[in-house]
Motif scaffolding. Structure first.
Motif, mmCIF file in Angstrom:
data_model
loop_
_atom_site.group_PDB
_atom_site.id
_atom_site.type_symbol
_atom_site.label_atom_id
_atom_site.label_comp_id
_atom_site.label_asym_id
_atom_site.label_seq_id
_atom_site.Cartn_x
_atom_site.Cartn_y
_atom_site.Cartn_z
ATOM 1 N N LYS A 217 -8.209 -28.363 4.340
ATOM 2 C CA LYS A 217 -9.104 -28.225 2.255
ATOM 3 C C LYS A 217 -8.682 -26.725 2.243
ATOM 4 O O LYS A 217 -8.639 -25.921 2.895
ATOM 5 N N GLY A 218 -8.304 -26.872 1.370
ATOM 6 C CA GLY A 218 -8.258 -24.561 0.759
ATOM 7 C C GLY A 218 -6.872 -24.925 -0.024
ATOM 8 O O GLY A 218 -6.124 -25.977 0.890
ATOM 9 N N GLN A 219 -6.309 -23.863 -0.304
ATOM 10 C CA GLN A 219 -5.154 -23.242 -0.375
ATOM 11 C C GLN A 219 -4.351 -22.780 0.585
ATOM 12 O O GLN A 219 -5.296 -22.094 1.257
ATOM 13 N N ALA A 220 -2.681 -23.134 0.382
ATOM 14 C CA ALA A 220 -2.381 -22.976 1.544
ATOM 15 C C ALA A 220 -1.714 -21.064 1.623
ATOM 16 O O ALA A 220 -2.462 -20.857 0.405
ATOM 17 N N PHE A 221 -1.621 -20.780 2.891
ATOM 18 C CA PHE A 221 -1.166 -19.152 2.885
ATOM 19 C C PHE A 221 -0.180 -19.329 3.451
ATOM 20 O O PHE A 221 0.446 -20.113 4.600
ATOM 21 N N ASN A 222 -0.320 -17.795 3.976
ATOM 22 C CA ASN A 222 1.484 -17.452 4.911
ATOM 23 C C ASN A 222 -0.316 -15.874 5.608
ATOM 24 O O ASN A 222 -0.515 -14.771 5.385
ATOM 25 N N ARG A 223 0.402 -16.971 6.814
ATOM 26 C CA ARG A 223 -0.348 -15.092 8.243
ATOM 27 C C ARG A 223 0.621 -14.594 8.347
ATOM 28 O O ARG A 223 1.937 -15.061 9.517
ATOM 29 N N VAL A 224 1.149 -13.341 7.994
ATOM 30 C CA VAL A 224 2.281 -12.713 8.131
ATOM 31 C C VAL A 224 2.517 -11.540 8.945
ATOM 32 O O VAL A 224 1.112 -10.710 9.733
ATOM 33 N N LYS A 225 2.854 -11.364 10.107
ATOM 34 C CA LYS A 225 2.616 -10.072 11.297
ATOM 35 C C LYS A 225 3.756 -9.260 9.944
ATOM 36 O O LYS A 225 5.231 -9.278 10.272
ATOM 37 N N ILE A 226 3.188 -7.764 10.336
ATOM 38 C CA ILE A 226 4.045 -7.110 9.745
ATOM 39 C C ILE A 226 3.826 -5.541 10.108
ATOM 40 O O ILE A 226 3.079 -5.490 10.705
ATOM 41 N N LYS A 227 5.360 -5.055 10.386
ATOM 42 C CA LYS A 227 5.762 -3.658 11.068
ATOM 43 C C LYS A 227 5.222 -1.877 10.045
ATOM 44 O O LYS A 227 6.500 -2.352 9.096
ATOM 45 N N ASN A 228 5.185 -1.651 10.160
ATOM 46 C CA ASN A 228 5.254 -0.685 9.272
ATOM 47 C C ASN A 228 5.865 0.435 9.197
ATOM 48 O O ASN A 228 6.146 0.559 10.824
ATOM 49 N N LEU A 229 7.068 0.405 9.133
ATOM 50 C CA LEU A 229 8.369 1.082 8.994
ATOM 51 C C LEU A 229 8.098 2.624 9.169
ATOM 52 O O LEU A 229 9.334 3.055 10.180
ATOM 53 N N LYS A 230 7.575 3.573 9.170
ATOM 54 C CA LYS A 230 7.005 5.022 8.782
ATOM 55 C C LYS A 230 6.833 4.908 9.902
ATOM 56 O O LYS A 230 6.516 6.034 11.204
ATOM 57 N N SER A 231 5.274 4.703 10.250
ATOM 58 C CA SER A 231 4.346 4.278 11.321
ATOM 59 C C SER A 231 4.380 3.205 13.184
ATOM 60 O O SER A 231 4.052 3.880 13.847
ATOM 61 N N GLY A 232 5.395 2.341 12.610
ATOM 62 C CA GLY A 232 5.332 1.563 14.053
ATOM 63 C C GLY A 232 4.143 0.580 14.395
ATOM 64 O O GLY A 232 4.505 -0.416 15.084
ATOM 65 N N ARG A 233 3.548 0.888 13.633
ATOM 66 C CA ARG A 233 1.533 -0.185 13.647
ATOM 67 C C ARG A 233 2.409 -1.405 13.029
ATOM 68 O O ARG A 233 2.991 -1.366 11.970
ATOM 69 N N VAL A 234 2.263 -2.374 14.191
ATOM 70 C CA VAL A 234 1.996 -3.633 13.319
ATOM 71 C C VAL A 234 0.711 -4.234 13.419
ATOM 72 O O VAL A 234 -0.439 -4.588 14.138
ATOM 73 N N VAL A 235 0.830 -4.496 11.962
ATOM 74 C CA VAL A 235 -0.975 -5.477 11.439
ATOM 75 C C VAL A 235 -0.732 -6.915 10.698
ATOM 76 O O VAL A 235 0.638 -7.260 10.741
ATOM 77 N N ASP B 48 1.257 -1.278 0.430
ATOM 78 C CA ASP B 48 -0.189 -0.069 -0.258
ATOM 79 C C ASP B 48 0.559 1.058 0.007
ATOM 80 O O ASP B 48 0.720 2.623 0.871
ATOM 81 N N GLY B 49 2.030 1.169 -0.718
ATOM 82 C CA GLY B 49 3.015 2.373 -1.202
ATOM 83 C C GLY B 49 3.862 2.806 0.794
ATOM 84 O O GLY B 49 4.306 3.986 0.647
ATOM 85 N N ASP B 50 4.049 1.279 1.121
ATOM 86 C CA ASP B 50 4.509 1.906 2.485
ATOM 87 C C ASP B 50 5.483 0.568 3.304
ATOM 88 O O ASP B 50 5.483 -0.417 2.202
ATOM 89 N N PRO B 51 6.815 1.181 3.102
ATOM 90 C CA PRO B 51 7.794 0.704 3.348
ATOM 91 C C PRO B 51 7.584 -0.459 4.788
ATOM 92 O O PRO B 51 6.936 -0.195 6.180
ATOM 93 N N TYR B 52 7.205 -2.358 4.875
ATOM 94 C CA TYR B 52 7.397 -2.958 5.773
ATOM 95 C C TYR B 52 8.142 -3.968 5.921
ATOM 96 O O TYR B 52 8.688 -4.311 5.640
ATOM 97 N N ASN B 53 8.012 -4.290 7.552
ATOM 98 C CA ASN B 53 9.353 -5.509 7.923
ATOM 99 C C ASN B 53 8.556 -6.747 8.885
ATOM 100 O O ASN B 53 7.202 -6.631 8.970
ATOM 101 N N ILE B 54 8.789 -7.750 7.686
ATOM 102 C CA ILE B 54 7.824 -9.631 8.531
ATOM 103 C C ILE B 54 8.924 -9.133 10.252
ATOM 104 O O ILE B 54 10.080 -9.049 10.009
ATOM 105 N N VAL B 55 7.860 -9.608 10.658
ATOM 106 C CA VAL B 55 8.279 -8.771 12.008
ATOM 107 C C VAL B 55 8.430 -11.615 12.171
ATOM 108 O O VAL B 55 8.485 -11.640 13.432
ATOM 109 N N GLU B 56 7.296 -11.829 11.476
ATOM 110 C CA GLU B 56 6.855 -12.827 11.531
ATOM 111 C C GLU B 56 5.549 -13.829 11.069
ATOM 112 O O GLU B 56 4.739 -12.972 10.653
ATOM 113 N N ASN B 57 6.369 -14.563 10.896
ATOM 114 C CA ASN B 57 5.674 -15.427 9.352
ATOM 115 C C ASN B 57 4.928 -16.778 9.513
ATOM 116 O O ASN B 57 5.858 -17.812 10.076
#
Length: 190
Positions: free
Chosen positions: A34-52, A18-27
């Motif tokens: 059943k269904g497709q495999a996926f990655n659940r990722v915790k990422i930290k916005n390097l500008k605001s510091g928010r972790v989503v 979304d136009g912002d740099p993020y750092n992967i904290v946890e993958n």
């Protein structure tokens, strides 16, 4: 521009979202029954510091962020911005208050800091893990109270306040862990 597939995801990887740099904290790779495999990722916005937390379908690719870490020497603060210098090229960079953040209370002139650069400009500043600072203000200790039963607040030369043992006095140099803000020991002269 380089990109990463989900099978390359790991902690510390820098990506653009979304136009912002993020750092992967946890993958976490999830393969449901059943269904497709996926990655659940915790990422930290390097500008605001928010972790989503975000999920990516297996095989998705994400743009790499033009972010890299470098060691810079802290020179001085002119009241508005902090000045840093590369020790080999002598190139100087300035960082504003949002980039320096909590590091401001731990660093003093000539300390080496880990600075994250985004498009060539400082994005965040990490102080050294351990710093040695002088105590400028604290309550006097009680004679004979040498065991580590309690503590008292002490103001350091940078303005930071840490809890120290009762036997530590004004003017002493102490070692502090900047990651936790905790007193480690008295600093020894080497």
């Amino acid at each position: 521009m380089a990109s990463y597939k989900t099978n390359e995801f790991k902690g510390g990887l820098k990506i653009m979202l979304d136009g912002d740099p993020y750092n992967i904290v946890e993958n976490e790779f999830v393969k449901p029954g059943k269904g497709q495999a996926f990655n659940r990722v915790k990422i930290k916005n390097l500008k605001s510091g928010r972790v989503v937390e975000r999920t990516f379908k297996s095989g998705d690719s994400v743009e790499a962020a033009d972010v890299h870490d470098t060691e810079l020497q802290y020179l001085y603060n002119d009241g508005e911005v902090w000045h840093f210098m590369h020790p080999e090229t002598f190139e100087q960079l300035t960082a504003d208050e949002t980039a320096v953040g909590e590091a401001a209370k731990w660093i003093k002139e000539q300390d080496m800091c880990s600075v994250t650069l985004y498009n060539g400009a400082p994005l965040s500043v990490e102080p050294p893990n351990f710093v040695v600072l002088e105590i400028t203000e604290t309550d006097p200790g009680l004679k004979g109270d040498t065991s580590g039963g309690g503590g008292k607040p002490a103001t350091l030369e940078t303005g930071a306040v840490v809890n120290v043992p009762l036997f530590v006095q004004i003017g002493e140099m102490i070692k502090v862990d900047t990651r936790t803000g905790a007193y480690v020991s008295r600093a020894r002269d080497d």
